[in-house]
Design a protein around this motif. Structure first.
Motif, mmCIF file in Angstrom:
data_model
loop_
_atom_site.group_PDB
_atom_site.id
_atom_site.type_symbol
_atom_site.label_atom_id
_atom_site.label_comp_id
_atom_site.label_asym_id
_atom_site.label_seq_id
_atom_site.Cartn_x
_atom_site.Cartn_y
_atom_site.Cartn_z
ATOM 1 N N SER A 185 0.998 -1.266 0.075
ATOM 2 C CA SER A 185 -0.068 -0.020 0.091
ATOM 3 C C SER A 185 0.797 1.155 -0.078
ATOM 4 O O SER A 185 1.989 1.223 0.685
ATOM 5 C CB SER A 185 -1.072 -0.059 1.433
ATOM 6 O OG SER A 185 -1.850 -1.071 1.291
ATOM 7 N N LEU A 186 0.275 2.420 -0.637
ATOM 8 C CA LEU A 186 0.988 3.649 -0.583
ATOM 9 C C LEU A 186 0.633 4.188 0.579
ATOM 10 O O LEU A 186 -0.739 4.337 0.853
ATOM 11 C CB LEU A 186 0.684 4.455 -1.846
ATOM 12 C CG LEU A 186 1.115 3.858 -3.266
ATOM 13 C CD1 LEU A 186 0.619 4.655 -4.296
ATOM 14 C CD2 LEU A 186 2.615 3.584 -3.448
ATOM 15 N N SER A 187 1.344 4.909 1.545
ATOM 16 C CA SER A 187 1.096 5.731 2.399
ATOM 17 C C SER A 187 1.251 7.041 2.212
ATOM 18 O O SER A 187 2.110 7.674 1.681
ATOM 19 C CB SER A 187 1.732 5.364 3.545
ATOM 20 O OG SER A 187 1.509 3.870 3.740
ATOM 21 N N SER A 188 0.134 8.262 2.995
ATOM 22 C CA SER A 188 0.186 9.331 2.397
ATOM 23 C C SER A 188 -0.273 10.459 3.017
ATOM 24 O O SER A 188 -1.342 10.178 4.162
ATOM 25 C CB SER A 188 -0.457 9.765 1.038
ATOM 26 O OG SER A 188 -0.584 10.971 0.697
ATOM 27 N N PHE A 198 7.076 11.145 -2.916
ATOM 28 C CA PHE A 198 7.028 10.062 -2.270
ATOM 29 C C PHE A 198 8.467 9.282 -1.953
ATOM 30 O O PHE A 198 9.056 9.408 -2.995
ATOM 31 C CB PHE A 198 5.961 9.101 -2.388
ATOM 32 C CG PHE A 198 6.022 8.471 -3.552
ATOM 33 C CD1 PHE A 198 6.342 6.828 -3.779
ATOM 34 C CD2 PHE A 198 6.190 8.992 -4.877
ATOM 35 C CE1 PHE A 198 6.765 6.354 -4.840
ATOM 36 C CE2 PHE A 198 6.249 8.295 -5.967
ATOM 37 C CZ PHE A 198 6.520 7.006 -5.916
ATOM 38 N N SER A 222 10.402 6.352 -2.849
ATOM 39 C CA SER A 222 10.400 5.116 -3.875
ATOM 40 C C SER A 222 11.580 4.242 -3.652
ATOM 41 O O SER A 222 12.762 4.747 -3.448
ATOM 42 C CB SER A 222 10.097 5.702 -5.173
ATOM 43 O OG SER A 222 10.449 4.634 -6.362
ATOM 44 N N GLU A 282 10.302 1.424 -10.745
ATOM 45 C CA GLU A 282 9.116 1.957 -10.019
ATOM 46 C C GLU A 282 9.138 3.760 -10.361
ATOM 47 O O GLU A 282 8.180 4.237 -10.313
ATOM 48 C CB GLU A 282 9.080 1.722 -8.566
ATOM 49 C CG GLU A 282 7.912 2.492 -7.721
ATOM 50 C CD GLU A 282 7.821 2.320 -6.340
ATOM 51 O OE1 GLU A 282 7.300 2.926 -5.615
ATOM 52 O OE2 GLU A 282 7.758 0.979 -6.124
ATOM 53 N N ASP A 285 6.223 4.618 -0.390
ATOM 54 C CA ASP A 285 6.010 3.126 -0.916
ATOM 55 C C ASP A 285 6.908 2.620 -0.067
ATOM 56 O O ASP A 285 8.222 2.464 -0.057
ATOM 57 C CB ASP A 285 6.380 2.716 -2.239
ATOM 58 C CG ASP A 285 6.383 1.566 -2.562
ATOM 59 O OD1 ASP A 285 5.977 0.639 -1.923
ATOM 60 O OD2 ASP A 285 6.816 1.001 -3.520
ATOM 61 N N ASN A 291 3.650 -1.524 7.299
ATOM 62 C CA ASN A 291 3.738 -0.017 7.508
ATOM 63 C C ASN A 291 3.262 0.405 8.915
ATOM 64 O O ASN A 291 3.801 1.460 9.410
ATOM 65 C CB ASN A 291 2.819 0.621 6.382
ATOM 66 C CG ASN A 291 3.323 0.443 4.893
ATOM 67 O OD1 ASN A 291 4.391 0.207 4.764
ATOM 68 N ND2 ASN A 291 2.420 0.671 4.100
ATOM 69 N N THR A 293 -3.704 3.495 0.204
ATOM 70 C CA THR A 293 -4.324 2.929 -0.584
ATOM 71 C C THR A 293 -4.508 1.464 0.047
ATOM 72 O O THR A 293 -3.608 0.873 0.361
ATOM 73 C CB THR A 293 -3.582 2.907 -2.084
ATOM 74 O OG1 THR A 293 -2.346 2.154 -1.776
ATOM 75 C CG2 THR A 293 -3.352 4.255 -2.507
ATOM 76 N N HIS A 347 -0.153 -1.499 -6.639
ATOM 77 C CA HIS A 347 1.128 -0.870 -7.411
ATOM 78 C C HIS A 347 2.178 -1.890 -7.448
ATOM 79 O O HIS A 347 3.021 -1.706 -8.245
ATOM 80 C CB HIS A 347 1.455 0.422 -6.826
ATOM 81 C CG HIS A 347 2.152 0.299 -5.627
ATOM 82 N ND1 HIS A 347 1.333 0.099 -4.405
ATOM 83 C CD2 HIS A 347 3.720 0.635 -5.348
ATOM 84 C CE1 HIS A 347 2.359 0.335 -3.340
ATOM 85 N NE2 HIS A 347 3.519 0.503 -3.900
#
Length: 339
Positions: free
Chosen positions: A150-153, A168, A170, A175, A207, A214, A227, A232
């Motif tokens: 999952s992407l964290s934001s 972000f 990476s 990617e 990511d 996470n 997400t 991804h």
């Protein structure tokens, strides 16, 4: 009584393959995971399974948290006989051949671990991957897929449009191209720097790994968005051994290891799926927002990812593996008109 014991011992010996009675194997296997982690505990069960099923002929000397060499060096340590088994990431070896990226993480390609396993076991992927490994004197026993990441934001990531201008963390490699092409601003940094960079506002998000990992890193103590389900990235770690050693095993030992590894990989994916789902529920209860992308947004991301595949695959073997996966993804409706 003595005769009964003697007969029992003889029967046990005759049950073993000829020449295998006295042969024992001690395997030094390194993992990047900590022993106490969920994958670490699943590995311990695998080691116990192969020892029990082999009647004690296989024993494992385990090394967790990359205790012998750094994680990316594990593959070469096996080649050179320092270790006997590698359970790290295939994509660490992209410097040898970019095909390892598509064995390790065909980013943006699959929605579930089971789709990845299906390419490996049902669409000829295992044979293609083993040919790649054999070029370096290695044998690929199989994959284990821990689940979608999952992407964290710090800000909402509700659609592909929200990636524009998103700064972000990476990892290096393919990617960065995928996300840059979609308007994001990837910053390559080490995994260990993520928390501090997010806490200080140097980056908007990261990511890192799946929701459970996470959360354990404390990421959701400083940001409120992620997400979920992930889409991804879904890395497949491998279990690889030195080819010469693998070929020295009798057939029953080979079969024990392969069957036990399939059990380990499927059970690890299952336990990972449960852990991720439970974490998602905990995060919602804590007031965090989880963004599930629409089919249209996932399609747009996948199209961008597949374009990057074609650019990144710069060897004949990489191109062949990409073509095989694209064909399989078309057959199961992930790309093309079936989406």
């Amino acid at each position: 009584m003595k005769n009964a014991i003697a007969i029992g011992t003889l029967s046990a010996c005759l049950a073993l393959p000829v020449g295998a009675q006295a042969q024992e194997y001690t395997l030094r296997i390194q993992s990047l995971f900590a022993e106490a982690s969920l994958p670490g505990q699943n590995l311990l069960q695998f080691y116990d399974d192969i020892e029990v099923m082999s009647g004690g002929r296989i024993k494992v000397e385990p090394f967790f948290s990359s205790a012998v060499v750094k994680s990316p060096e594990t593959f070469d340590a096996v080649i050179n006989g320092i270790l006997d088994g590698d359970t790290t990431q295939p994509s660490y070896q992209v410097g040898k051949d970019t095909a390892f990226q598509f064995v390790g993480d065909p980013m943006g390609g699959y929605d579930t671990p089971w789709q990845m396993y299906a390419w490996l076991y049902e669409a000829g992927g295992l044979e293609m991957a083993r040919e790649l490994y054999a070029e370096y004197g290695m044998f690929l026993v199989g994959w284990w897929v821990h689940g979608p990441e999952s992407l964290s934001s710090s800000k909402p990531l509700a659609s592909v449009e929200d990636l524009k201008g998103w700064k972000f963390r990476s990892p290096p490699g393919m990617e960065t191209d995928i996300f840059a092409n979609l308007g994001a601003s990837p910053v390559v940094m080490d995994f260990t720097e993520i928390f501090t960079a997010m806490e200080s506002g140097v980056i908007d998000g990261a990511d890192a790994s799946n929701l459970s990992v996470n959360k354990s890193l404390g990421i959701y103590d400083v940001v409120d968005h992620a997400t979920y389900p992930g889409f991804h990235s879904m890395p497949a770690d491998h279990f690889a051994m030195r080819l010469e050693q693998w070929e020295s095993f009798p057939d029953d030992i080979k079969r024990i290891i392969e069957v036990a590894w399939e059990k380990l990989s499927f059970r690890d994916s299952l336990s990972g799926e449960v852990a991720i789902a439970m974490t998602a529920n905990e995060l919602r209860e804590a007031g965090k927002t989880l963004h599930a992308w629409s089919l249209e947004d996932r399609k747009a991301f996948r199209e961008g990812a597949v374009k990057a595949w074609d650019t990144y695959a710069d060897s004949d073997r990489a191109k062949a593996i990409v073509a095989s996966q694209k064909d399989f993804m078309t057959q199961i409706g992930l790309i093309g008109d079936g989406q």
